[in-house]
Design an enzyme around this catalytic site. Structure first.
Site, PDB file in Angstrom:
ATOM      1  CG  ASP A  54      -2.452   8.888  -8.983  1.00  0.00           C
ATOM      2  OD1 ASP A  54      -1.779   8.795  -7.939  1.00  0.00           O
ATOM      3  OD2 ASP A  54      -3.624   9.329  -8.995  1.00  0.00           O
ATOM      4  CB  SER A  55      -3.633   5.497  -6.293  1.00  0.00           C
ATOM      5  OG  SER A  55      -4.005   6.833  -6.050  1.00  0.00           O
ATOM      6  CB  CYS A  69      -1.776  14.325  -2.012  1.00  0.00           C
ATOM      7  SG  CYS A  69      -3.024  13.195  -2.696  1.00  0.00           S
TER       8      CYS A  69
END
Lengths: 308, 308
Positions: free
Chosen positions: A10-11, A201
């Protein structure tokens, strides 16, 4: 094969909501998680740039003896899932299709809302995924970009879960001002009569109780994190690649950012102590993206993700 | 709502393999089945014509107090699923997406075979559905049109299941000449190294043991019938619309063809006696397709099913 790990990235910290659900659904599976905190957030970035990150991190994870690669970030899924599925020798799953599928199954009035980052919403990936499953469902989307920073701020405040939440909730504390902003974002969706809302998200499950409060009890929230974990469990079972549930897993966590902070905040999201976080430099990541893989970036710039 | 029935249709008897799996997975659910035997087979027909049949039969079923509409025919799914999802007030599911999804989950070497009618294979619907889920999977397709008549012939021969089959198998007897023809159809798929083969026609589960013998034990067969039943069960559970499993269901069966023959052969496929088969005339079906619905046919002629 069943002893290989599940690779996840993930970011930053948001994908740990996915890792948490995977660990809960599959307690014997070892995880290797990379959080690209140094380049977080992905949401406002150009999709081409995010696609390059997917190639770099996917390559790094492919070298860690994994049996499955999970893109635990909606923006990265929208940008690079198709590319990653073509590029890597292990099967790759994103978080969009499982969430879309769960929403199609759950909605009764066939009106589904989706919230996510600007990148995710503008990609149209959720609308495409929902319509591919059921052309009779109408999708109402809204970008709610500030939710990411609010979730991260809630983590840093470290006040602990709000009163009244389930003990196993990952929800963070939010300031009262959150609700006014959330109503601005969500009231148009509410007015369109949705009965189902996809948290598009991986940060948003940290705010799920607060979001539920704003949309009201008649809208069912879908957590892509939970649905993705279920899909991985089903896939590994069908392939006879499940680790025995009583095996002690060996989790590894890595970040491109501050390892100490990642351990502290990440443990809160993962729901368990995170030890020995590895620091991976951006140079080390970039070194994994070979010329062959980077050449795929040009091929995939033409909207190949539209059905993914 | 949970007392409403599940509506199912097919070009004839093949969809009863789907009805059988639904009845097994959801023993409390009532079914309304229409077999369009008078116009069977759909496989060699123009997709536009099949789309009109979908509108007619879907309209008829929509008037039978159903909570779910199942297109239990691959050709009709490829031609008309998207259209039906737009047209009818109940959720519509086809047999292609569940089969494609199961194949993507099951394949380890990421080489998937699909067999079906000419209409299904030429539509490319399976390839599109598989690639939408995993762009890293290669699909090898072959039309095997004669399998439908062989399955029907096997039913008419009424010799009973082959020796060595499970007692609950729906498999029919096939003549020895079947194997030579099946090898001609299937050897190219075998040589391409598939590890998974989708039975992309609802008649084919009647031949599954014979097909397994030809492709060998290392190729896993996927029955769309079984997968579709699982998907319906999951959807109804998520919507809280399941009938209690101990409720006595009331099944209704209808055909556009010969009711007596449908009862006799259909009972063999369904795995239980079928009583009181209703005869529905083509005129009665046609009367249900309103001008509004038929107008949708023109809108959907442009390949809207490509992602479905």
């Amino acid at each position: 094969m069943e002893s290989a790990a599940i690779g996840i990235f993930d970011s930053g910290l948001g994908g740990l909501t996915v890792a948490r659900e995977i660990a809960r659904a599959l307690p014997g599976e070892s995880l290797v998680y990379l959080g690209d905190t140094a380049r977080c957030p992905y949401g406002p970035r150009d999709l081409g740039e995010v696609r390059r990150f997917v190639v770099e991190i996917g390559s790094w994870l492919s070298h860690q003896r994994i049996k499955f690669l999970v893109i635990a970030c909606n923006t990265a899924t929208a940008a690079g899932l198709t590319l990653a599925q073509r590029a890597f020798p292990v099967p790759v799953i994103g978080v969009i299709e499982p969430g879309a599928r769960a929403a199609v199954m759950a909605t009764i009035n066939r009106r589904v809302g989706v919230i996510g980052t600007v990148g995710t919403i503008e990609s149209g990936a959720y609308s495409a995924a929902v319509r591919a499953l059921d052309a009779g469902v109408t999708v109402f989307s809204a970008a709610t970009p500030r939710f990411v920073e609010i979730a991260e701020e809630g983590l840093r405040l470290d006040i602990g879960p709000m009163e009244g939440l389930l003990a196993d909730s990952a929800d963070v504390f939010v300031r009262p001002s959150f609700y006014e902003m959330a109503r601005d974002y969500l009231n148009p969706l509410k007015r369109s009569g949705i009965d189902t809302l996809v948290l598009g998200c991986t940060h948003y499950p940290l705010l799920s109780a607060s979001i539920q409060q704003v949309v009201g009890p008649n809208v069912q929230l879908i957590s892509s994190a939970h649905e993705t974990a279920l899909e991985i469990a089903e896939t590994l079972a069908r392939r006879d690649q499940l680790a025995p549930p009583d095996r002690t897993p060996h989790h590894r966590f890595a970040t491109t950012g501050d390892a100490e902070e990642f351990a502290r905040l990440g443990g809160r999201v993962f729901g368990a102590t995170i030890d020995g976080v590895e620091k991976v430099t951006l140079e080390a990541l970039t070194a994994h993206a070979t010329a062959d893989l980077l050449a795929l970036l040009d091929d995939s710039a033409t909207g190949e993700t539209s059905c993914a």
